[in-house]
Each structure stands twice: as structure tokens, then as C-alpha cells.
Scaffold this motif. Structure first.
Motif, PDB file in Angstrom:
ATOM      1  N   VAL A  92       0.871  -1.177   0.000  1.00 23.45           N
ATOM      2  CA  VAL A  92       0.000   0.000   0.000  1.00 23.45           C
ATOM      3  C   VAL A  92       0.907   1.226   0.000  1.00 23.45           C
ATOM      4  O   VAL A  92       1.812   1.333   0.828  1.00 23.45           O
ATOM      5  N   TYR A  93       0.674   2.108  -0.950  1.00 26.73           N
ATOM      6  CA  TYR A  93       1.483   3.318  -1.076  1.00 26.73           C
ATOM      7  C   TYR A  93       0.703   4.506  -0.527  1.00 26.73           C
ATOM      8  O   TYR A  93      -0.473   4.718  -0.879  1.00 26.73           O
ATOM      9  N   LEU A  94       1.365   5.272   0.333  1.00 26.67           N
ATOM     10  CA  LEU A  94       0.733   6.415   0.982  1.00 26.67           C
ATOM     11  C   LEU A  94       1.547   7.669   0.715  1.00 26.67           C
ATOM     12  O   LEU A  94       2.778   7.634   0.731  1.00 26.67           O
ATOM     13  N   CYS A  95       0.854   8.757   0.497  1.00 31.90           N
ATOM     14  CA  CYS A  95       1.570  10.020   0.333  1.00 31.90           C
ATOM     15  C   CYS A  95       1.518  10.818   1.624  1.00 31.90           C
ATOM     16  O   CYS A  95       0.570  10.729   2.399  1.00 31.90           O
ATOM     17  N   LEU A  96       2.566  11.579   1.827  1.00 30.33           N
ATOM     18  CA  LEU A  96       2.681  12.491   2.962  1.00 30.33           C
ATOM     19  C   LEU A  96       2.956  13.869   2.405  1.00 30.33           C
ATOM     20  O   LEU A  96       3.876  14.049   1.609  1.00 30.33           O
ATOM     21  N   VAL A  97       2.173  14.822   2.825  1.00 30.18           N
ATOM     22  CA  VAL A  97       2.342  16.205   2.408  1.00 30.18           C
ATOM     23  C   VAL A  97       2.531  17.054   3.657  1.00 30.18           C
ATOM     24  O   VAL A  97       1.798  16.899   4.637  1.00 30.18           O
ATOM     25  N   VAL A  98       3.514  17.924   3.614  1.00 29.37           N
ATOM     26  CA  VAL A  98       3.762  18.834   4.723  1.00 29.37           C
ATOM     27  C   VAL A  98       3.389  20.242   4.275  1.00 29.37           C
ATOM     28  O   VAL A  98       3.882  20.729   3.246  1.00 29.37           O
ATOM     29  N   SER A  99       2.527  20.869   5.051  1.00 27.79           N
ATOM     30  CA  SER A  99       2.103  22.234   4.748  1.00 27.79           C
ATOM     31  C   SER A  99       1.911  22.981   6.053  1.00 27.79           C
ATOM     32  O   SER A  99       1.203  22.488   6.940  1.00 27.79           O
ATOM     33  N   GLY A 100       2.557  24.126   6.169  1.00 30.59           N
ATOM     34  CA  GLY A 100       2.445  24.875   7.403  1.00 30.59           C
ATOM     35  C   GLY A 100       2.938  24.097   8.610  1.00 30.59           C
ATOM     36  O   GLY A 100       2.388  24.208   9.708  1.00 30.59           O
ATOM     37  N   GLU A 101       3.955  23.282   8.409  1.00 31.38           N
ATOM     38  CA  GLU A 101       4.570  22.444   9.461  1.00 31.38           C
ATOM     39  C   GLU A 101       3.611  21.400  10.004  1.00 31.38           C
ATOM     40  O   GLU A 101       3.789  20.911  11.123  1.00 31.38           O
ATOM     41  N   VAL A 102       2.592  21.083   9.248  1.00 26.26           N
ATOM     42  CA  VAL A 102       1.640  20.036   9.619  1.00 26.26           C
ATOM     43  C   VAL A 102       1.743  18.905   8.605  1.00 26.26           C
ATOM     44  O   VAL A 102       1.816  19.155   7.403  1.00 26.26           O
ATOM     45  N   ASP A 103       1.756  17.667   9.097  1.00 26.18           N
ATOM     46  CA  ASP A 103       1.805  16.494   8.230  1.00 26.18           C
ATOM     47  C   ASP A 103       0.399  16.038   7.887  1.00 26.18           C
ATOM     48  O   ASP A 103      -0.457  15.913   8.772  1.00 26.18           O
ATOM     49  N   TYR A 104       0.204  15.764   6.613  1.00 26.05           N
ATOM     50  CA  TYR A 104      -1.074  15.213   6.153  1.00 26.05           C
ATOM     51  C   TYR A 104      -0.788  13.923   5.400  1.00 26.05           C
ATOM     52  O   TYR A 104       0.106  13.878   4.556  1.00 26.05           O
ATOM     53  N   TRP A 105      -1.579  12.887   5.711  1.00 21.38           N
ATOM     54  CA  TRP A 105      -1.399  11.580   5.074  1.00 21.38           C
ATOM     55  C   TRP A 105      -2.574  11.260   4.163  1.00 21.38           C
ATOM     56  O   TRP A 105      -3.735  11.551   4.500  1.00 21.38           O
ATOM     57  N   GLY A 106      -2.264  10.621   3.056  1.00 19.36           N
ATOM     58  CA  GLY A 106      -3.299  10.107   2.192  1.00 19.36           C
ATOM     59  C   GLY A 106      -3.835   8.793   2.746  1.00 19.36           C
ATOM     60  O   GLY A 106      -3.295   8.237   3.704  1.00 19.36           O
ATOM     61  N   GLN A 107      -4.875   8.283   2.104  1.00 26.50           N
ATOM     62  CA  GLN A 107      -5.530   7.074   2.608  1.00 26.50           C
ATOM     63  C   GLN A 107      -4.834   5.805   2.123  1.00 26.50           C
ATOM     64  O   GLN A 107      -5.084   4.721   2.662  1.00 26.50           O
TER      65      GLN A 107
END
Length: 115
Positions: A92-107
Motif C-alpha cells: 500500500v502506497y501512501l503520500c505524505l504532504v507537509v504544509s504549514g509544518e503540519v503532516d497530512y497523510w493520504g488514505q
């Protein structure tokens, strides 16, 4: 609220290619850094590609030369081009995006490499 929508996974034969996309929407201003991770059953999550705000990329030896991470800042989208896929890339491949020093993960999106 920020949402990440991943797409592009599926079943592919060994030697084939897939392109994963991770589109960020909602209350996101700008993606600084981003990365793609994968997790196979019974294994730890591992980083397979990363890209900084300046566009510098980094890959582990296991995928170097086969995977390419890129980004479209105008679309707040991160991509992972995967070539010469091997059965051991199945995960399972997941993306991680950092914006405004906050981590966001895909499903997560399933990639299966099998003949």
C-alpha cells in the motif's frame, strides 16, 4: 480541513509501470515537502521517495533509478512514477504532504506487482 486523494494504484505485471497521484485540497496553502511511503503486510512502513520545497529528491537504493517523485505546485499535487516494477514493490502506497509544518497523510492506494 485538508484532504489528500490518491489514485493510480492497481495490478501490474513485473517490468510494468504505474503513476501514482496525490492531490491535496481544502484548507491548504502550499505544499512544502512531500513524500511517498509504502507498507507491505508484516513489514514496517518505509520511505520510497521524498521531495523538498526546492525540488531536491531523495530515494532509497531499493527504488533508485526506477521511481521518480515530482510535484505540480499549481495543482497541489504530488506524483510518483514507478517503472520496472518488481513483485517486491507490492504494497500500500501512501503520500505524505507537509504544509504549514503540519503532516497530512493520504488514505493509501494498493499496488500489486504480479504475473
Amino acid at each position: 480541513q485538508v484532504q489528500l486523494v490518491e489514485s493510480g494504484g492497481g495490478l501490474v505485471q513485473p517490468g510494468g509501470s504505474l503513476r501514482l497521484s496525490c492531490a491535496a485540497s481544502g484548507s491548504i496553502f502550499r505544499i512544502s515537502s512531500a513524500g511517498w511511503y509504502r507498507q507491505a503486510p508484516g513489514k514496517q512502513r518505509e520511505l520510497v521517495a521524498a521531495i523538498t520545497s526546492g525540488g531536491t529528491t531523495n530515494y532509497p537504493d531499493s527504488v533508485k533509478g526506477r521511481f521518480t517523485i515530482s510535484r505540480d505546485n499549481a495543482k497541489n499535487t504530488v506524483y510518483l512514477q514507478m517503472n520496472s516494477l518488481k513483485p517486491e514493490d507490492t504494497a500500500v502506497y501512501l503520500c505524505l504532504v507537509v504544509s504549514g509544518e503540519v503532516d497530512y497523510w493520504g488514505q493509501g492506494t494498493q499496488v500489486t506487482v504480479s504475473s
